[in-house]
Structure formats: C-alpha cells, structure tokens
Design an enzyme around this catalytic site. Structure first.
Site, PDB file in Angstrom:
ATOM      1  N   GLU A  19      -3.238  -2.800  -4.035  1.00 36.23           N
ATOM      2  CA  GLU A  19      -2.328  -3.377  -2.876  1.00 36.23           C
ATOM      3  C   GLU A  19      -3.082  -2.697  -1.236  1.00 36.23           C
ATOM      4  O   GLU A  19      -3.795  -2.923  -1.088  1.00 36.23           O
ATOM      5  CB  GLU A  19      -0.940  -1.964  -3.274  1.00 36.23           C
ATOM      6  CG  GLU A  19       0.199  -2.762  -3.987  1.00 36.23           C
ATOM      7  CD  GLU A  19       0.739  -3.420  -2.977  1.00 36.23           C
ATOM      8  OE1 GLU A  19       0.507  -3.798  -2.111  1.00 36.23           O
ATOM      9  OE2 GLU A  19       1.962  -3.524  -3.437  1.00 36.23           O
ATOM     10  N   ARG A 102       6.984   8.543  -5.014  1.00 35.80           N
ATOM     11  CA  ARG A 102       5.565   8.166  -4.064  1.00 35.80           C
ATOM     12  C   ARG A 102       5.537   7.099  -2.827  1.00 35.80           C
ATOM     13  O   ARG A 102       6.635   6.253  -3.330  1.00 35.80           O
ATOM     14  CB  ARG A 102       4.724   7.902  -5.018  1.00 35.80           C
ATOM     15  CG  ARG A 102       4.937   6.599  -5.445  1.00 35.80           C
ATOM     16  CD  ARG A 102       3.493   6.104  -6.061  1.00 35.80           C
ATOM     17  NE  ARG A 102       3.834   4.534  -6.866  1.00 35.80           N
ATOM     18  CZ  ARG A 102       3.428   3.850  -6.198  1.00 35.80           C
ATOM     19  NH1 ARG A 102       3.490   3.489  -4.768  1.00 35.80           N
ATOM     20  NH2 ARG A 102       3.512   2.277  -6.984  1.00 35.80           N
ATOM     21  N   ASN A 104       4.402   4.091  -0.438  1.00 33.79           N
ATOM     22  CA  ASN A 104       4.061   3.302  -1.589  1.00 33.79           C
ATOM     23  C   ASN A 104       3.222   2.133   0.083  1.00 33.79           C
ATOM     24  O   ASN A 104       3.104   2.381   0.515  1.00 33.79           O
ATOM     25  CB  ASN A 104       5.024   1.934  -1.820  1.00 33.79           C
ATOM     26  CG  ASN A 104       4.869   1.088  -2.638  1.00 33.79           C
ATOM     27  OD1 ASN A 104       3.932   0.981  -3.462  1.00 33.79           O
ATOM     28  ND2 ASN A 104       5.626  -0.312  -2.380  1.00 33.79           N
ATOM     29  N   GLU A 123      10.024   3.514 -10.741  1.00 36.23           N
ATOM     30  CA  GLU A 123      11.673   2.934 -11.370  1.00 36.23           C
ATOM     31  C   GLU A 123      12.256   2.288 -11.717  1.00 36.23           C
ATOM     32  O   GLU A 123      13.254   1.136 -11.929  1.00 36.23           O
ATOM     33  CB  GLU A 123      10.119   0.656 -11.699  1.00 36.23           C
ATOM     34  CG  GLU A 123       8.588   1.702 -11.109  1.00 36.23           C
ATOM     35  CD  GLU A 123       7.648   0.009 -11.230  1.00 36.23           C
ATOM     36  OE1 GLU A 123       8.423  -0.828 -12.244  1.00 36.23           O
ATOM     37  OE2 GLU A 123       7.030   0.083 -10.471  1.00 36.23           O
ATOM     38  N   ASN A 149       9.050  -2.151  -0.214  1.00 36.35           N
ATOM     39  CA  ASN A 149       7.379  -2.461   0.305  1.00 36.35           C
ATOM     40  C   ASN A 149       7.737  -2.756   1.462  1.00 36.35           C
ATOM     41  O   ASN A 149       9.183  -3.596   2.020  1.00 36.35           O
ATOM     42  CB  ASN A 149       7.362  -4.047  -0.737  1.00 36.35           C
ATOM     43  CG  ASN A 149       6.431  -3.116  -1.383  1.00 36.35           C
ATOM     44  OD1 ASN A 149       5.611  -3.478  -1.751  1.00 36.35           O
ATOM     45  ND2 ASN A 149       6.717  -3.462  -2.857  1.00 36.35           N
ATOM     46  N   ASP A 209       6.926  -8.790  -3.250  1.00 34.18           N
ATOM     47  CA  ASP A 209       5.825  -7.612  -2.799  1.00 34.18           C
ATOM     48  C   ASP A 209       5.766  -6.840  -1.806  1.00 34.18           C
ATOM     49  O   ASP A 209       6.913  -7.735  -0.838  1.00 34.18           O
ATOM     50  CB  ASP A 209       4.896  -7.293  -3.791  1.00 34.18           C
ATOM     51  CG  ASP A 209       4.129  -6.396  -4.309  1.00 34.18           C
ATOM     52  OD1 ASP A 209       3.839  -5.640  -3.615  1.00 34.18           O
ATOM     53  OD2 ASP A 209       4.307  -5.934  -5.287  1.00 34.18           O
TER      54      ASP A 209
END
Length: 303
Positions: A19, A102, A104, A123, A149, A209
């Site tokens: 990522e 967390r 991202n 999630e 995202n 994403d």
C-alpha cells in the site's frame, strides 16, 4: 523500459497488503508499505535494489517531510521515521480509544498539510474518520467510514477526493485555502455488475482503493478485487481501465524524472490458495508508462 500501459512486475515482493506508494525525487526511489507484515519498503529503480524496515505496528502510509525523513501512520499512531537509522519515534497517538481501528491511507497537499484516514481493522464497523494534521494540530474532517482510502487533491487545490471503500464510492469535497472541506458529493462509484467491461469476478469491479490525481486532474484509483486501475475524468466519467495480472491493486504513484512512470502496489490478502496459484505475482510491485504525468510529491512542512 516499462511500456505504455503495459504493467510489468519490477519487484516480486509477495506483500500481504502492499500500500501507500510515494515517489521521492530526493533519492529517486519509490517508498511504500506492507501493512500486515509491518514493513516500510524502499525500491530504487535505477539499480533494482530493495530495502525493508520494520515498523512499530501496522503502517498504513508514509508521507515525506521537507526536512527529510517521513511521517508514518501506524495502528498505534503517527511516527517520525528516519531512514538513515531505521528508527521510528512516536509523534502522536490518534485514536487510543478505538483499539480495533488503524490508520490507513494518507496524502500531503500543496500547502504541506497531512491528510489521512482511519478504519476498522476488522472491516465491519463505521468507526473510520478523515483527519487533517497541520501546524494547528489534528482535526477530524469527516467520519462514518468502515474503510477509508485517500484523500487526493486536484492540481488547482480546490477539490479533495476521498474513498468509502466498502460503499464503492469516491466522494469529492470543495477544499478552501484554510484547509476546510465543504459540499461533500458523490464523484464516482463502481457498478457491482462490472458493466464497464474488463476482468471481473465475484466482487464485480472490485472496491475503490487508493486514489491519486495526475497533472491533468484525472483521478486514478486502485481496484481491490478489480484487476487494475480506473482513471476518471475531472467530471467523474470513467475514461480508462489499466489491467493488471493480479486482482488486488491497492494504489499507484507517479515517479521517474518525468513523473510518467507509474508504480502500482498490490496485495495477496483475501486470496485463496487456488487464487495464489493462478496469480503468482500477487503482492508484487508493478510498473508501466503513462502518457500523462503525475503531480510532484508534496512534503510536510510543519514538522
């Protein structure tokens, strides 16, 4: 030389959840993370070398600083990362009261402000938030996300884009000079039936994403379970899909001296044993050439 819109794997890393790629013109290298393996990675395309650093907890993004080094957003907070020594120093906890959350994805705007999101690591729950972090401190800008995202910002600095991944939506906001956002609206969404064509599976076109905006204002979005990258015009029209040979494409970054070399991080997360056999390069770092340049990578200017 990578070819125009013909992705090749340049680093067979087999990341669990690659990522957050960012291009560093300072050292002519691509930096990115593997969230689940708690790693920060550096790839030098000139010599093909690769370095890896162990983060204190799951790193969701890294953002370069104008003074050198990076801010890394981890599950346990924001850290100052010094690549010369490999050390991480805690700057701030962000959500100590939400242990299943967390951090991202993240982004630095042209004024040197850091933007990032949080998400429920399971999630499931809409506990994710969008944050702005600058010299004034940390501020919640939007909430009610399961998986965030982005964000990303248009070349004129007036539009901020942010993804609600589970809803398969990209939102646009008006962004003012003070760093405040207004007028949240739907910019683009995925059709679960996959009507736009290309390779699809049980998840339709996949999930929105990480987004990034090029120098012409086009929004590029990695597709998790979607086998590629969608490119949207500034009005939200889908104008292109770049296909990749792996299903989980998480985010791209524009790099190279002309900012026309595109790097794409991918993930093996969520794939079955049969999937991994048919996608042996899942989790690899891919590259291809674009006919449009990206925007230069901004740097944090207040730390």
């Amino acid at each position: 030389m990578t070819q125009l819109f013909q992705p090749t794997c340049v680093l067979d890393l087999r990341a669990t959840l690659g990522e957050g790629p960012v291009w560093s013109a300072r050292d002519h290298a691509l930096w990115f993370v593997d969230i689940k393996q708690k790693r920060v990675h550096r790839y030098d395309p000139d010599i093909g070398s690769h370095q890896s650093f162990l983060a204190p907890s799951e790193p969701g993004f890294l953002a370069p600083k104008s003074r050198g080094g990076f801010v890394v957003g981890c599950k346990t907070g924001l850290y100052d990362f010094d690549p010369k020594t490999g050390t991480f120093t805690l700057l701030s906890h962000v959500e100590p009261g939400l242990p299943t959350n967390r951090l991202n994805d993240g982004f630095v705007d042209a004024r040197g402000r850091l933007w990032f999101g949080s998400m429920d690591d399971d999630e499931e729950k809409p506990t994710g938030r969008l944050y702005r972090y600058d010299a004034r401190g940390l501020k919640v800008m939007d909430d009610d996300y399961v998986i965030t995202n982005g964000p990303a910002v248009s070349p004129d600095g007036k539009t901020l884009y942010h993804n609600d991944t589970l809803k398969k939506h990209i939102y646009a906001f008006d962004l003012d000079d003070h760093g405040d956002i207004h007028n949240k609206r739907l910019f683009a969404q995925l059709d679960a039936t996959g009507k736009t064509g290309g390779k699809t599976g049980a998840h339709g076109e996949g999930y929105m994403d990480g987004p990034i905006v090029d120098s012409q204002g086009q929004v590029w979005v990695g597709l998790f379970f979607g086998w590629g990258v969608h490119v949207y015009a500034p009005d939200g029209t889908l104008i292109r899909k770049v296909d990749l040979p792996v299903s989980n494409v998480t985010k791209i970054a524009f790099g190279g001296r002309d900012l026309k070399t595109v790097y794409a991080t991918t993930a093996a997360k969520g794939l079955s044993a049969d999937d991994l056999k048919s996608q042996p390069l899942a989790g690899g770092l891919f590259s291809f050439r674009s006919d449009v340049a990206g925007q230069p990578q901004n740097e944090i200017n207040f730390l």
